[in-house]
Motif scaffolding. Sequence first.
Motif, PDB file in Angstrom:
ATOM      1  N   ASP A 181       0.860  -1.196   0.000  1.00  0.00           N
ATOM      2  CA  ASP A 181       0.000   0.000   0.000  1.00  0.00           C
ATOM      3  C   ASP A 181       0.897   1.246   0.000  1.00  0.00           C
ATOM      4  OD1 ASP A 181      -2.502   1.093  -0.080  1.00  0.00           O
ATOM      5  OD2 ASP A 181      -2.927   0.854   2.056  1.00  0.00           O
ATOM      6  N   VAL A 182       1.524   1.503  -1.148  1.00  0.00           N
ATOM      7  CA  VAL A 182       2.658   2.427  -1.207  1.00  0.00           C
ATOM      8  C   VAL A 182       2.452   3.503  -2.269  1.00  0.00           C
ATOM      9  CG1 VAL A 182       5.142   2.620  -1.644  1.00  0.00           C
ATOM     10  CG2 VAL A 182       4.241   0.622  -0.439  1.00  0.00           C
ATOM     11  N   VAL A 183       2.801   4.728  -1.907  1.00  0.00           N
ATOM     12  CA  VAL A 183       2.944   5.862  -2.830  1.00  0.00           C
ATOM     13  C   VAL A 183       4.424   6.224  -2.833  1.00  0.00           C
ATOM     14  CG1 VAL A 183       2.289   8.265  -3.301  1.00  0.00           C
ATOM     15  CG2 VAL A 183       0.619   6.682  -2.297  1.00  0.00           C
ATOM     16  N   ILE A 184       4.945   6.706  -3.962  1.00  0.00           N
ATOM     17  CA  ILE A 184       6.366   7.047  -4.045  1.00  0.00           C
ATOM     18  C   ILE A 184       6.548   8.482  -4.503  1.00  0.00           C
ATOM     19  CG2 ILE A 184       8.570   6.545  -5.190  1.00  0.00           C
ATOM     20  CD1 ILE A 184       7.715   3.684  -5.512  1.00  0.00           C
ATOM     21  N   SER A 185       7.492   9.176  -3.885  1.00  0.00           N
ATOM     22  CA  SER A 185       7.988  10.457  -4.402  1.00  0.00           C
ATOM     23  C   SER A 185       9.495  10.378  -4.503  1.00  0.00           C
ATOM     24  CB  SER A 185       7.581  11.627  -3.500  1.00  0.00           C
ATOM     25  OG  SER A 185       8.220  11.541  -2.236  1.00  0.00           O
ATOM     26  N   ALA A 186      10.058  11.063  -5.486  1.00  0.00           N
ATOM     27  CA  ALA A 186      11.509  11.118  -5.673  1.00  0.00           C
ATOM     28  C   ALA A 186      11.826  12.509  -6.195  1.00  0.00           C
ATOM     29  CB  ALA A 186      11.974  10.043  -6.645  1.00  0.00           C
ATOM     30  N   LYS A 187      12.229  13.396  -5.294  1.00  0.00           N
ATOM     31  CA  LYS A 187      12.253  14.823  -5.608  1.00  0.00           C
ATOM     32  C   LYS A 187      13.662  15.383  -5.782  1.00  0.00           C
ATOM     33  CE  LYS A 187       7.962  15.754  -3.090  1.00  0.00           C
ATOM     34  NZ  LYS A 187       7.322  16.564  -2.024  1.00  0.00           N
ATOM     35  N   ALA A 188      13.835  16.107  -6.874  1.00  0.00           N
ATOM     36  CA  ALA A 188      15.032  16.913  -7.110  1.00  0.00           C
ATOM     37  C   ALA A 188      14.653  18.380  -6.961  1.00  0.00           C
ATOM     38  CB  ALA A 188      15.588  16.633  -8.499  1.00  0.00           C
ATOM     39  N   SER A 189      15.639  19.267  -7.046  1.00  0.00           N
ATOM     40  CA  SER A 189      15.381  20.687  -6.820  1.00  0.00           C
ATOM     41  C   SER A 189      15.388  21.509  -8.096  1.00  0.00           C
ATOM     42  CB  SER A 189      16.410  21.262  -5.838  1.00  0.00           C
ATOM     43  OG  SER A 189      17.721  21.098  -6.341  1.00  0.00           O
ATOM     44  N   ASN A 190      15.423  20.851  -9.257  1.00  0.00           N
ATOM     45  CA  ASN A 190      15.347  21.601 -10.508  1.00  0.00           C
ATOM     46  C   ASN A 190      14.438  20.876 -11.486  1.00  0.00           C
ATOM     47  OD1 ASN A 190      17.078  19.950 -12.565  1.00  0.00           O
ATOM     48  ND2 ASN A 190      18.348  20.052 -10.713  1.00  0.00           N
ATOM     49  N   VAL A 191      13.975  21.597 -12.486  1.00  0.00           N
ATOM     50  CA  VAL A 191      12.954  21.060 -13.386  1.00  0.00           C
ATOM     51  C   VAL A 191      13.461  19.896 -14.235  1.00  0.00           C
ATOM     52  CG1 VAL A 191      11.460  21.619 -15.350  1.00  0.00           C
ATOM     53  CG2 VAL A 191      11.613  23.195 -13.402  1.00  0.00           C
ATOM     54  N   PRO A 192      14.606  20.011 -14.940  1.00  0.00           N
ATOM     55  CA  PRO A 192      15.026  18.889 -15.796  1.00  0.00           C
ATOM     56  C   PRO A 192      15.206  17.587 -15.030  1.00  0.00           C
ATOM     57  CG  PRO A 192      16.247  20.875 -16.365  1.00  0.00           C
ATOM     58  CD  PRO A 192      15.502  21.179 -15.105  1.00  0.00           C
ATOM     59  N   ALA A 193      15.820  17.645 -13.851  1.00  0.00           N
ATOM     60  CA  ALA A 193      16.019  16.421 -13.064  1.00  0.00           C
ATOM     61  C   ALA A 193      14.691  15.854 -12.586  1.00  0.00           C
ATOM     62  CB  ALA A 193      16.936  16.704 -11.879  1.00  0.00           C
ATOM     63  N   THR A 194      13.764  16.738 -12.223  1.00  0.00           N
ATOM     64  CA  THR A 194      12.445  16.282 -11.787  1.00  0.00           C
ATOM     65  C   THR A 194      11.724  15.546 -12.907  1.00  0.00           C
ATOM     66  OG1 THR A 194      12.250  18.101 -10.189  1.00  0.00           O
ATOM     67  CG2 THR A 194      10.207  17.039 -10.892  1.00  0.00           C
ATOM     68  N   LEU A 195      11.755  16.115 -14.098  1.00  0.00           N
ATOM     69  CA  LEU A 195      11.103  15.473 -15.232  1.00  0.00           C
ATOM     70  C   LEU A 195      11.720  14.107 -15.533  1.00  0.00           C
ATOM     71  CD1 LEU A 195      10.762  18.506 -17.689  1.00  0.00           C
ATOM     72  CD2 LEU A 195       9.033  17.584 -16.135  1.00  0.00           C
ATOM     73  N   ALA A 196      13.050  14.054 -15.590  1.00  0.00           N
ATOM     74  CA  ALA A 196      13.722  12.798 -15.902  1.00  0.00           C
ATOM     75  C   ALA A 196      13.445  11.744 -14.837  1.00  0.00           C
ATOM     76  CB  ALA A 196      15.228  13.034 -16.033  1.00  0.00           C
ATOM     77  N   THR A 197      13.432  12.157 -13.583  1.00  0.00           N
ATOM     78  CA  THR A 197      13.224  11.217 -12.482  1.00  0.00           C
ATOM     79  C   THR A 197      11.842  10.589 -12.538  1.00  0.00           C
ATOM     80  OG1 THR A 197      14.767  12.403 -11.046  1.00  0.00           O
ATOM     81  CG2 THR A 197      13.151  10.975  -9.976  1.00  0.00           C
ATOM     82  N   TYR A 198      10.815  11.424 -12.639  1.00  0.00           N
ATOM     83  CA  TYR A 198       9.459  10.872 -12.604  1.00  0.00           C
ATOM     84  C   TYR A 198       9.113  10.102 -13.872  1.00  0.00           C
ATOM     85  CZ  TYR A 198       8.227  12.907  -8.140  1.00  0.00           C
ATOM     86  OH  TYR A 198       8.163  13.178  -6.801  1.00  0.00           O
ATOM     87  N   ARG A 199       9.669  10.497 -15.009  1.00  0.00           N
ATOM     88  CA  ARG A 199       9.440   9.711 -16.225  1.00  0.00           C
ATOM     89  C   ARG A 199      10.035   8.310 -16.081  1.00  0.00           C
ATOM     90  NH1 ARG A 199      11.022  14.831 -20.072  1.00  0.00           N
ATOM     91  NH2 ARG A 199       8.903  15.644 -20.392  1.00  0.00           N
TER      92      ARG A 199
END
Length: 355
Positions: free
Chosen positions: A170-188
């Motif tokens: 029963d899990v939700v995941i977040s993986a957060k960076a502090s800039n837009v390009p890294a955030t996009l690449a991470t979540y994709r």
Amino acid sequence: MRKTRQVRVGSVLIGGGAPVSVQSMANADPHDAAALIEQIESCAARGCDLMRLTVPDLDAAKVLGEVKKAVSIPLIADIHFDYRCALAAIENGVDALRLNPGNIGGAANVAAVAQAAKAAGTPIRIGVNLGSLQKDLDARYRAGEMSCAEALVASALEHLKLLEDEDFHDVVISAKASNVPATLATYRLLAEKTDCPLHLGVTEAGTLIPGAVRNSVALGILLSEGIGDTIRVSLTAKPEKEVKVGLEILRSLGLRTAGPSITSCPTCGRTKVDLVRIATQVEDALETLAFDHPNLPHVAVMGCVVNGPGEAKGAEVALCGGQGEFVLYVKGQPVEKVSESEAVQKVVEHVLHLQ
């Protein structure tokens, strides 16, 4: 739209086709129940679906129990290092946990939390940040052996395995960076690797304006690609501002119903009233009203007589600024002159009268 498993956090469904929910985090003293309740209810009144609060010790977990009984939206306990705080939060009725299974002290502690959470029906959000990677992954990232996205996703999946090894799903995941390009690449990348619902955010995004822009760009792109099931707009600002930006992101993409319709001018040297303050207060008041009155009339708040009367005729309720006062219009007709101090209340009164 990305297909995910569905997780229930109190009354809120995350993933599995449920509407994208908006979260924020309380920054009041975690030992001050009254302050927490006031802040959480203020955010709830502005459209917040879920509220997270830190639980740094066992006393804070007891306070969480008091707060839980008094607020109207589900609560998520933010836990770091001490697994006993997670157990205490579960005992005190929290709706979900946010933790990194890898930093609460070994397999036995992970098992204890997973078993307690499973028994209580308490979901867990795995929250990974670039600033708190496992040492081996951080070293590989710093050495250039892994990209930011690869390191974050590897961390999240390692933590996920710790829970799945305990038969906890029963899990939700977040993986957060502090800039837009890294955030996009991470979540994709993360969206390709798991069917867990994803909590979107840009960590340490900054103060109101730069933070809102970074979050809007990153979250807007991901949500438009069908990635993301719940969001938090992290800002160095009041939690209510996080909620406001998050709602506007969802509204701009058609993922939430439109909010109040307000026209206001950008001001110029002709403006002789405190229009920025009044327009902000009108917006805030109508935002709160909109949850009980979803079809509010169009309102205009204008600074002077150049465009003011014309805009006022197009709005159902309007303020047109003069010399330290406003002319109040209702359905295009001037009704009365009002002072700055009474302007917002007069708008609210006439808006409600038109319901």
